[in-house]
Motif scaffolding. Structure first.
Motif, mmCIF file in Angstrom:
data_model
loop_
_atom_site.group_PDB
_atom_site.id
_atom_site.type_symbol
_atom_site.label_atom_id
_atom_site.label_comp_id
_atom_site.label_asym_id
_atom_site.label_seq_id
_atom_site.Cartn_x
_atom_site.Cartn_y
_atom_site.Cartn_z
ATOM 1 N N SER A 207 0.851 -1.193 0.000
ATOM 2 C CA SER A 207 0.000 0.000 0.000
ATOM 3 C C SER A 207 0.881 1.235 0.000
ATOM 4 O O SER A 207 2.102 1.150 0.118
ATOM 5 C CB SER A 207 -0.911 0.016 1.231
ATOM 6 N N ALA A 208 0.253 2.392 -0.097
ATOM 7 C CA ALA A 208 1.000 3.655 -0.127
ATOM 8 C C ALA A 208 1.815 3.850 1.142
ATOM 9 O O ALA A 208 2.882 4.464 1.122
ATOM 10 C CB ALA A 208 0.028 4.807 -0.316
ATOM 11 N N SER A 209 1.319 3.316 2.253
ATOM 12 C CA SER A 209 1.972 3.600 3.539
ATOM 13 C C SER A 209 2.977 2.527 3.943
ATOM 14 O O SER A 209 3.669 2.657 4.934
ATOM 15 C CB SER A 209 0.904 3.731 4.632
ATOM 16 N N SER A 210 3.064 1.410 3.180
ATOM 17 C CA SER A 210 3.960 0.335 3.614
ATOM 18 C C SER A 210 5.331 0.466 2.954
ATOM 19 O O SER A 210 5.433 0.700 1.754
ATOM 20 C CB SER A 210 3.343 -1.028 3.289
ATOM 21 N N ALA A 211 6.373 0.332 3.778
ATOM 22 C CA ALA A 211 7.732 0.419 3.258
ATOM 23 C C ALA A 211 8.270 -0.968 2.943
ATOM 24 O O ALA A 211 9.248 -1.116 2.224
ATOM 25 C CB ALA A 211 8.621 1.108 4.279
ATOM 26 N N GLU A 212 7.640 -2.024 3.495
ATOM 27 C CA GLU A 212 8.167 -3.373 3.329
ATOM 28 C C GLU A 212 7.115 -4.300 2.716
ATOM 29 O O GLU A 212 5.934 -3.975 2.700
ATOM 30 C CB GLU A 212 8.562 -3.972 4.679
ATOM 31 N N GLY A 213 7.596 -5.450 2.280
ATOM 32 C CA GLY A 213 6.710 -6.437 1.693
ATOM 33 C C GLY A 213 5.849 -7.131 2.741
ATOM 34 O O GLY A 213 6.124 -7.062 3.932
ATOM 35 N N GLY A 236 -1.170 -10.896 9.614
ATOM 36 C CA GLY A 236 -0.592 -10.388 10.852
ATOM 37 C C GLY A 236 -0.965 -8.942 11.119
ATOM 38 O O GLY A 236 -0.307 -8.247 11.896
ATOM 39 N N GLY A 237 -2.000 -8.449 10.478
ATOM 40 C CA GLY A 237 -2.481 -7.091 10.764
ATOM 41 C C GLY A 237 -1.836 -6.047 9.888
ATOM 42 O O GLY A 237 -1.304 -6.357 8.841
ATOM 43 N N GLY A 238 -1.859 -4.825 10.327
ATOM 44 C CA GLY A 238 -1.367 -3.726 9.494
ATOM 45 C C GLY A 238 -2.518 -3.072 8.761
ATOM 46 O O GLY A 238 -3.680 -3.440 8.953
ATOM 47 N N VAL A 239 -2.162 -2.123 7.906
ATOM 48 C CA VAL A 239 -3.176 -1.346 7.197
ATOM 49 C C VAL A 239 -3.985 -2.254 6.264
ATOM 50 O O VAL A 239 -3.421 -3.028 5.501
ATOM 51 C CB VAL A 239 -2.500 -0.228 6.386
ATOM 52 N N ALA A 240 -5.311 -2.172 6.377
ATOM 53 C CA ALA A 240 -6.181 -2.925 5.481
ATOM 54 C C ALA A 240 -6.785 -1.957 4.470
ATOM 55 O O ALA A 240 -7.202 -0.852 4.828
ATOM 56 C CB ALA A 240 -7.285 -3.622 6.259
ATOM 57 N N ASP A 241 -6.792 -2.381 3.216
ATOM 58 C CA ASP A 241 -7.320 -1.540 2.146
ATOM 59 C C ASP A 241 -8.348 -2.320 1.341
ATOM 60 O O ASP A 241 -8.273 -3.541 1.244
ATOM 61 C CB ASP A 241 -6.209 -1.158 1.152
ATOM 62 N N ALA A 242 -9.256 -1.577 0.750
ATOM 63 C CA ALA A 242 -10.131 -2.166 -0.264
ATOM 64 C C ALA A 242 -10.181 -1.183 -1.411
ATOM 65 O O ALA A 242 -10.033 0.030 -1.206
ATOM 66 C CB ALA A 242 -11.520 -2.415 0.298
ATOM 67 N N ASP A 270 -4.761 12.235 1.662
ATOM 68 C CA ASP A 270 -5.465 11.824 0.434
ATOM 69 C C ASP A 270 -4.551 11.919 -0.789
ATOM 70 O O ASP A 270 -4.516 11.012 -1.622
ATOM 71 C CB ASP A 270 -6.681 12.732 0.174
ATOM 72 N N GLU A 271 -3.814 13.034 -0.881
ATOM 73 C CA GLU A 271 -3.001 13.285 -2.080
ATOM 74 C C GLU A 271 -1.965 12.173 -2.289
ATOM 75 O O GLU A 271 -1.700 11.766 -3.427
ATOM 76 C CB GLU A 271 -2.273 14.628 -1.997
ATOM 77 N N ALA A 272 -1.367 11.683 -1.183
ATOM 78 C CA ALA A 272 -0.357 10.630 -1.303
ATOM 79 C C ALA A 272 -1.004 9.315 -1.753
ATOM 80 O O ALA A 272 -0.429 8.568 -2.553
ATOM 81 C CB ALA A 272 0.378 10.454 0.026
ATOM 82 N N LEU A 273 -2.202 9.035 -1.243
ATOM 83 C CA LEU A 273 -2.903 7.810 -1.657
ATOM 84 C C LEU A 273 -3.302 7.914 -3.129
ATOM 85 O O LEU A 273 -3.194 6.946 -3.882
ATOM 86 C CB LEU A 273 -4.143 7.589 -0.782
ATOM 87 N N GLN A 274 -3.729 9.092 -3.538
ATOM 88 C CA GLN A 274 -4.118 9.288 -4.944
ATOM 89 C C GLN A 274 -2.902 9.175 -5.862
ATOM 90 O O GLN A 274 -2.979 8.611 -6.949
ATOM 91 C CB GLN A 274 -4.806 10.648 -5.110
ATOM 92 N N GLN A 275 -1.758 9.685 -5.379
ATOM 93 C CA GLN A 275 -0.531 9.608 -6.169
ATOM 94 C C GLN A 275 -0.094 8.153 -6.376
ATOM 95 O O GLN A 275 0.338 7.760 -7.454
ATOM 96 C CB GLN A 275 0.571 10.355 -5.434
ATOM 97 N N PHE A 276 -0.229 7.342 -5.308
ATOM 98 C CA PHE A 276 0.090 5.913 -5.387
ATOM 99 C C PHE A 276 -0.790 5.262 -6.465
ATOM 100 O O PHE A 276 -0.307 4.542 -7.334
ATOM 101 C CB PHE A 276 -0.137 5.257 -4.023
ATOM 102 N N GLN A 277 -2.071 5.561 -6.413
ATOM 103 C CA GLN A 277 -3.000 4.978 -7.391
ATOM 104 C C GLN A 277 -2.690 5.467 -8.807
ATOM 105 O O GLN A 277 -2.756 4.703 -9.763
ATOM 106 C CB GLN A 277 -4.440 5.326 -6.993
#
Ligand code: FES
Ligand code: CO
Length: 328
Positions: A207-213, A236-242, A270-277
């Protein structure tokens, strides 16, 4: 293309389709908004009572109603000033002020609904509302729209396709060292839509916020002819996205797509998530626009592997549902 004569509206108009962002029609009395859907020109406008959608064609002499303006809660045609109420009825003919327009002097109307930050329209819809996204995190970020030179079904199939990750999204959603697609089951909802309940994949950057696999559990569901949902849960948890992909079938070989991200991430703007997409979709776009034919072949003409079971199920479902717009 199947059409219901005499209006020339394709049969797919019975499915709700997204045509504009909610903010595109924020102001009461603001300018009418032309949109194109299923090879058909529509106009959306907002009166005091809400948003209405008409065929973008005046019943008088065929001028585009989107050239008009909203006056006193009615849409006034730019050519001879005929006025239409939100139900499409002609309520005033300035050149013949004593004439009471009969029912036949009406604009062609569409149903309008608001969902997921978008305006949706349909004509004689089979479902009462646009598709719901069940079991997704509460925060929603709207990405797009992206105008894409391919059919809406090609775009949705790309969204359902996982075996391209290691190539198109190398280092992001996929890893070149692990291109294999694990065995997965395609099931169907009670009303026949294909879904994959579980699909486990390694993602270098989930995801946009994860630095690792992370190992990520995917759930895919076809929501409609031009709509699909993906729910991701890192192990194991962490950010969940749909993500929901909503493709507006503009023309047979052109679509306009929105991707809704639903996320438990409350920190990334929002802008960073949109940039990732934007980055991910930019990777898909080059391939998508190169595919020939632009319409999705649902009755043969392309070959599959075992990794393509979901795509194949989507094609079969389109065919069984009688969808003809954007397919061949
Ligand atoms: Fe619209 Fe005449 S064409 S009022
Ligand atoms: Co992709």
């Amino acid at each position: 293309m199947a059409t219901d004569a005499p209006s020339g509206v394709p049969a797919e108009a019975r499915f709700w389709q997204p045509v504009a962002m909610v903010d595109d029609l924020a102001t009461v009395g603001g300018p009418p908004l032309p949109v194109r859907l299923l090879g058909h020109d529509l106009v959306l406008w907002r009166g005091a009572g809400g948003v209405a959608a008409f065929d973008d064609r005046c019943p008088h002499r065929g001028a585009a109603l989107s050239l008009g303006r909203v006056v006193g809660g009615q849409l006034q045609c730019a050519y001879h000033g005929w006025r239409f109420d939100p139900m499409g009825r002609c309520v005033r003919i300035p050149a013949a002020p004593d004439f009471v327009p009969p029912d036949g002097h009406a604009a062609g109307t569409w149903r309008v609904a608001q969902a997921h930050g978008l305006w949706w329209v349909a004509r004689d819809p089979v479902e009462p509302t646009p598709p719901a996204c069940v079991g997704v995190p509460a925060r929603r970020v709207v990405c797009g729209p992206y105008t894409v030179e391919t059919s809406a079904p090609r775009l949705i199939e790309n969204f359902l396709d996982t075996s391209h990750f290691a190539f198109v999204h190398e280092g992001w959603l996929g890893d070149a060292a692990h291109p294999e697609v694990p065995a997965y089951d395609v099931q169907h909802t009670a009303d026949g839509r294909p879904l994959i309940p579980h699909y486990r994949a390694w993602q270098p950057r989930a995801s946009a916020s994860s630095a690792e696999g992370a190992w990520v559990d995917y759930r895919y569901e076809v929501l409609g002819p031009y709509a699909a949902l993906l729910v991701k849960q890192p192990e194991g948890g962490g950010v969940a996205d749909a993500y929901a992909a909503f493709a507006c079938p503009v023309d047979e070989e052109r679509c306009r797509a929105w991707f809704m991200q639903f996320t438990t991430d409350t920190a990334t703007p929002d802008e960073a998530l949109q940039q990732f997409q934007d980055t991910i979709f930019g990777q898909d776009r080059a391939v998508l626009e190169s595919q020939r034919p632009r319409r999705l072949p649902v009755s043969g003409g392309e070959v599959h592997s075992a990794a393509d079971r979901l795509s194949a199920a989507y094609r079969r479902w389109l065919q069984h549902s009688g969808v003809t717009f954007g397919v061949c």
